[in-house]
Design an enzyme around this catalytic site. Sequence first.
Site, PDB file in Angstrom:
ATOM      1  N   ASN A  42      49.701 -14.336 -20.067  1.00  0.00           N
ATOM      2  CA  ASN A  42      49.221 -15.593 -20.621  1.00  0.00           C
ATOM      3  C   ASN A  42      48.987 -15.492 -22.121  1.00  0.00           C
ATOM      4  O   ASN A  42      48.699 -14.413 -22.647  1.00  0.00           O
ATOM      5  CB  ASN A  42      47.909 -16.017 -19.957  1.00  0.00           C
ATOM      6  CG  ASN A  42      48.099 -16.578 -18.561  1.00  0.00           C
ATOM      7  OD1 ASN A  42      49.137 -17.161 -18.252  1.00  0.00           O
ATOM      8  ND2 ASN A  42      47.099 -16.408 -17.721  1.00  0.00           N
ATOM      9  N   LYS A 143      53.321 -23.746 -23.586  1.00  0.00           N
ATOM     10  CA  LYS A 143      52.415 -23.477 -22.462  1.00  0.00           C
ATOM     11  C   LYS A 143      50.996 -23.249 -22.968  1.00  0.00           C
ATOM     12  O   LYS A 143      50.024 -23.753 -22.392  1.00  0.00           O
ATOM     13  CB  LYS A 143      52.892 -22.257 -21.664  1.00  0.00           C
ATOM     14  CG  LYS A 143      51.982 -21.954 -20.471  1.00  0.00           C
ATOM     15  CD  LYS A 143      52.422 -20.745 -19.666  1.00  0.00           C
ATOM     16  CE  LYS A 143      51.432 -20.491 -18.532  1.00  0.00           C
ATOM     17  NZ  LYS A 143      51.764 -19.285 -17.739  1.00  0.00           N
ATOM     18  N   ASN A 147      46.853 -24.603 -22.197  1.00  0.00           N
ATOM     19  CA  ASN A 147      45.859 -23.608 -21.796  1.00  0.00           C
ATOM     20  C   ASN A 147      44.754 -23.422 -22.834  1.00  0.00           C
ATOM     21  O   ASN A 147      43.626 -23.049 -22.496  1.00  0.00           O
ATOM     22  CB  ASN A 147      46.536 -22.257 -21.552  1.00  0.00           C
ATOM     23  CG  ASN A 147      47.371 -22.237 -20.294  1.00  0.00           C
ATOM     24  OD1 ASN A 147      47.220 -23.099 -19.420  1.00  0.00           O
ATOM     25  ND2 ASN A 147      48.264 -21.278 -20.183  1.00  0.00           N
ATOM     26  N   ASN A 151      41.435 -23.822 -20.318  1.00  0.00           N
ATOM     27  CA  ASN A 151      40.863 -22.548 -19.875  1.00  0.00           C
ATOM     28  C   ASN A 151      39.443 -22.333 -20.395  1.00  0.00           C
ATOM     29  O   ASN A 151      38.516 -22.130 -19.603  1.00  0.00           O
ATOM     30  CB  ASN A 151      41.790 -21.402 -20.272  1.00  0.00           C
ATOM     31  CG  ASN A 151      42.824 -21.090 -19.215  1.00  0.00           C
ATOM     32  OD1 ASN A 151      42.576 -20.352 -18.280  1.00  0.00           O
ATOM     33  ND2 ASN A 151      44.005 -21.662 -19.364  1.00  0.00           N
ATOM     34  N   SER A 212      42.634 -20.068 -14.642  1.00  0.00           N
ATOM     35  CA  SER A 212      42.513 -18.622 -14.460  1.00  0.00           C
ATOM     36  C   SER A 212      41.287 -18.078 -15.185  1.00  0.00           C
ATOM     37  O   SER A 212      40.634 -17.141 -14.705  1.00  0.00           O
ATOM     38  CB  SER A 212      43.772 -17.921 -14.975  1.00  0.00           C
ATOM     39  OG  SER A 212      43.985 -18.181 -16.351  1.00  0.00           O
ATOM     40  N   GLU A 224      40.519 -13.898 -21.016  1.00  0.00           N
ATOM     41  CA  GLU A 224      41.624 -13.756 -21.967  1.00  0.00           C
ATOM     42  C   GLU A 224      41.404 -14.646 -23.202  1.00  0.00           C
ATOM     43  O   GLU A 224      42.293 -15.378 -23.620  1.00  0.00           O
ATOM     44  CB  GLU A 224      42.938 -14.111 -21.277  1.00  0.00           C
ATOM     45  CG  GLU A 224      43.294 -13.184 -20.133  1.00  0.00           C
ATOM     46  CD  GLU A 224      44.627 -13.529 -19.492  1.00  0.00           C
ATOM     47  OE1 GLU A 224      45.582 -12.762 -19.651  1.00  0.00           O
ATOM     48  OE2 GLU A 224      44.695 -14.576 -18.827  1.00  0.00           O
TER      49      GLU A 224
END
Length: 264
Positions: A42, A143, A147, A151, A212, A224
Amino acid sequence: MPARYGVQDLVVVAVKAPAMAQVAAGIGPLLGPATIVLPAMNGVPWWFAHGLPGVGAEPLQSVDPGGAIAKAIPFSHVVGCVVHLSAATAEPGLVVHRNGMGLIVGEPDGSTSPRLAELHALLTKAGFDVTSSPTIRHDIWYKLWGNLTMNPVSALTGATGDLMLDDPLVRGFCSAAMLEAAAIGAKIGCAIDQDPEARHAVTRELGAFKTSMLVDAERGKPIELDAIVTAVHELGRRTGVATPNIDALLGLTRLFARGRGLYS
């Protein structure tokens, strides 16, 4: 352990970003002159800024402090990858596939190399839905564009995707941060030709999903943050793009995660 297996044709790195430095430190015995390293991860990978216009020659300190990963894995080994599938580690050594089989792969320089064609065929044979792209950096950035906000906001609030996007203030904040990331993308050759609302509409169709990062936060695992948010903040500084909303998101999420032992 890597020395036990020796030189490989292909090394797939599918760890969470906080573990990448440790992987790089031990990867040497697996790499020969023609070994492909495929980071299926990611966020912004350590190699992303190599050769990008307007960002300088230094590695991204947010994802590769001191350039240690780049030294361990020379750029010539890398084939880029974007993952469009969902899986989870139910327990150590057991990965459960949930949905999707999509992989986008591409040479960082956009070339159609023989090794890329061979990799495409190999992954297709393994059952993946593979697309070879001449613009893999753009695919990574696109992408990330979604995110970047979903996220960390989910980790901060504990909210699922539907709740975040159904709140007009949260949705508006996410849109503002995405516009900043789009401005950075335009500077580095990764222009986004979609507005945030169109992306939100696609994400909203996924319903009450957990990101995630939220799952990792709930499980007490390192998040992350650097690959998904800090790297964008750094690229903003390097390209001269103001990122007040991304900065606020980074500061709040970093403080939240440090207080829970999820980020050092």
